[in-house]
Motif scaffolding. Structure first.
Motif, PDB file in Angstrom:
ATOM      1  N   THR A 158     -17.192  16.564  17.843  1.00 28.66           N
ATOM      2  CA  THR A 158     -17.826  17.580  18.162  1.00 28.66           C
ATOM      3  C   THR A 158     -19.254  17.334  17.834  1.00 28.66           C
ATOM      4  O   THR A 158     -20.200  17.782  18.758  1.00 28.66           O
ATOM      5  N   GLU A 159     -19.494  16.514  16.744  1.00 27.07           N
ATOM      6  CA  GLU A 159     -21.094  16.221  16.326  1.00 27.07           C
ATOM      7  C   GLU A 159     -21.437  15.238  17.789  1.00 27.07           C
ATOM      8  O   GLU A 159     -22.536  15.412  18.235  1.00 27.07           O
ATOM      9  N   ARG A 160     -20.712  14.451  18.207  1.00 25.21           N
ATOM     10  CA  ARG A 160     -20.894  13.392  19.273  1.00 25.21           C
ATOM     11  C   ARG A 160     -21.139  13.982  20.469  1.00 25.21           C
ATOM     12  O   ARG A 160     -21.985  13.728  21.300  1.00 25.21           O
ATOM     13  N   LEU A 161     -20.261  15.049  20.815  1.00 20.65           N
ATOM     14  CA  LEU A 161     -20.306  15.657  22.016  1.00 20.65           C
ATOM     15  C   LEU A 161     -21.568  16.781  22.074  1.00 20.65           C
ATOM     16  O   LEU A 161     -22.526  16.787  23.066  1.00 20.65           O
ATOM     17  N   ALA A 162     -21.964  17.233  20.748  1.00 20.49           N
ATOM     18  CA  ALA A 162     -23.215  18.109  20.659  1.00 20.49           C
ATOM     19  C   ALA A 162     -24.490  17.166  21.234  1.00 20.49           C
ATOM     20  O   ALA A 162     -25.356  17.591  21.726  1.00 20.49           O
ATOM     21  N   GLN A 163     -24.362  16.070  20.484  1.00 21.44           N
ATOM     22  CA  GLN A 163     -25.428  14.991  20.735  1.00 21.44           C
ATOM     23  C   GLN A 163     -25.401  14.675  22.495  1.00 21.44           C
ATOM     24  O   GLN A 163     -26.591  14.734  22.790  1.00 21.44           O
ATOM     25  N   ASN A 164     -24.747  14.336  22.842  1.00 26.63           N
ATOM     26  CA  ASN A 164     -24.527  13.945  24.127  1.00 26.63           C
ATOM     27  C   ASN A 164     -24.652  15.143  25.092  1.00 26.63           C
ATOM     28  O   ASN A 164     -25.538  14.919  26.381  1.00 26.63           O
ATOM     29  N   LYS A 172     -23.279  23.895  18.272  1.00 22.74           N
ATOM     30  CA  LYS A 172     -22.363  23.059  17.878  1.00 22.74           C
ATOM     31  C   LYS A 172     -21.789  23.666  16.460  1.00 22.74           C
ATOM     32  O   LYS A 172     -20.426  23.447  16.248  1.00 22.74           O
ATOM     33  N   GLU A 173     -22.432  24.687  15.567  1.00 18.49           N
ATOM     34  CA  GLU A 173     -21.732  25.293  14.638  1.00 18.49           C
ATOM     35  C   GLU A 173     -20.679  26.320  15.074  1.00 18.49           C
ATOM     36  O   GLU A 173     -19.544  26.363  14.375  1.00 18.49           O
ATOM     37  N   ILE A 177     -14.756  27.402  15.831  1.00 17.23           N
ATOM     38  CA  ILE A 177     -13.557  27.725  16.660  1.00 17.23           C
ATOM     39  C   ILE A 177     -12.496  26.600  16.587  1.00 17.23           C
ATOM     40  O   ILE A 177     -11.269  27.041  16.278  1.00 17.23           O
ATOM     41  N   PHE A 178     -13.040  25.411  16.477  1.00 22.43           N
ATOM     42  CA  PHE A 178     -11.912  24.369  16.297  1.00 22.43           C
ATOM     43  C   PHE A 178     -11.083  24.207  14.965  1.00 22.43           C
ATOM     44  O   PHE A 178     -10.128  23.963  14.834  1.00 22.43           O
ATOM     45  N   VAL A 179     -11.659  24.582  14.054  1.00 21.80           N
ATOM     46  CA  VAL A 179     -11.217  24.630  12.641  1.00 21.80           C
ATOM     47  C   VAL A 179     -10.787  25.798  11.906  1.00 21.80           C
ATOM     48  O   VAL A 179     -10.340  25.957  10.847  1.00 21.80           O
ATOM     49  N   LEU A 233     -12.747  33.445  12.607  1.00 21.04           N
ATOM     50  CA  LEU A 233     -12.691  34.213  13.866  1.00 21.04           C
ATOM     51  C   LEU A 233     -14.052  35.286  14.024  1.00 21.04           C
ATOM     52  O   LEU A 233     -14.718  35.340  15.053  1.00 21.04           O
ATOM     53  N   PHE A 234     -13.920  36.272  13.204  1.00 21.91           N
ATOM     54  CA  PHE A 234     -14.855  37.477  13.139  1.00 21.91           C
ATOM     55  C   PHE A 234     -16.185  36.818  12.874  1.00 21.91           C
ATOM     56  O   PHE A 234     -17.247  37.428  13.566  1.00 21.91           O
ATOM     57  N   ARG A 235     -16.323  35.893  11.955  1.00 23.69           N
ATOM     58  CA  ARG A 235     -17.521  35.102  11.670  1.00 23.69           C
ATOM     59  C   ARG A 235     -18.095  34.552  12.642  1.00 23.69           C
ATOM     60  O   ARG A 235     -19.334  34.374  13.129  1.00 23.69           O
TER      61      ARG A 235
END
Length: 120
Positions: free
Chosen positions: A84-90, A98-99, A104-106, A113-115
């Motif tokens: 995800t870090e790499r995708l965010a940079q790309n 990114k956050e 969502i992923f983890v 999910l409410f957060r």
């Protein structure tokens, strides 16, 4: 990469580079449909149409995730965070996008999910 990554139908809002794209990350880590859709709209926010509409769509998918109570496998967390870090940079995503995607992923609980909804 596949030949499908060499083109995009209907714009360029996902294809920001020739490396990792959102659908590559979702496929690689076998992300459930609803989480993949939510993060897709986070990724494209501000790139196609009104950003607030994409963010409302992301929230809608997160709300559906809450109904299903599906929890991601915690074993994928280290790898998916790095990708995800790499995708965010790309894709030149901002820090908040990114956050949100990582959360969502983890996620593990409804409160996680409410957060996410609060962040969006």
């Amino acid at each position: 990469m596949t030949k499908a990554n060499e083109r995009q139908v209907g714009g360029s809002h996902y294809r920001m580079s020739d490396t990792l794209q959102h659908w590559d990350l979702v496929s690689k880590w076998k992300i459930p449909y609803l989480a993949g859709c939510a993060t897709k709209y986070v990724c494209r926010s501000g790139r196609k149409g009104a950003p607030e509409i994409d963010l409302m769509k992301a929230i809608h998918y997160v709300e559906k995730m809450l109904e299903f109570k599906h929890v991601m496998d915690p074993l994928i967390h280290p790898g998916i965070k790095a990708d995800t870090e790499r995708l965010a940079q790309n894709m030149k995503l901002n820090a908040l996008q990114k956050e949100i995607m990582i959360k969502i992923f983890v996620y593990q609980t409804d409160d996680d999910l409410f957060r996410v909804i609060d962040l969006i």
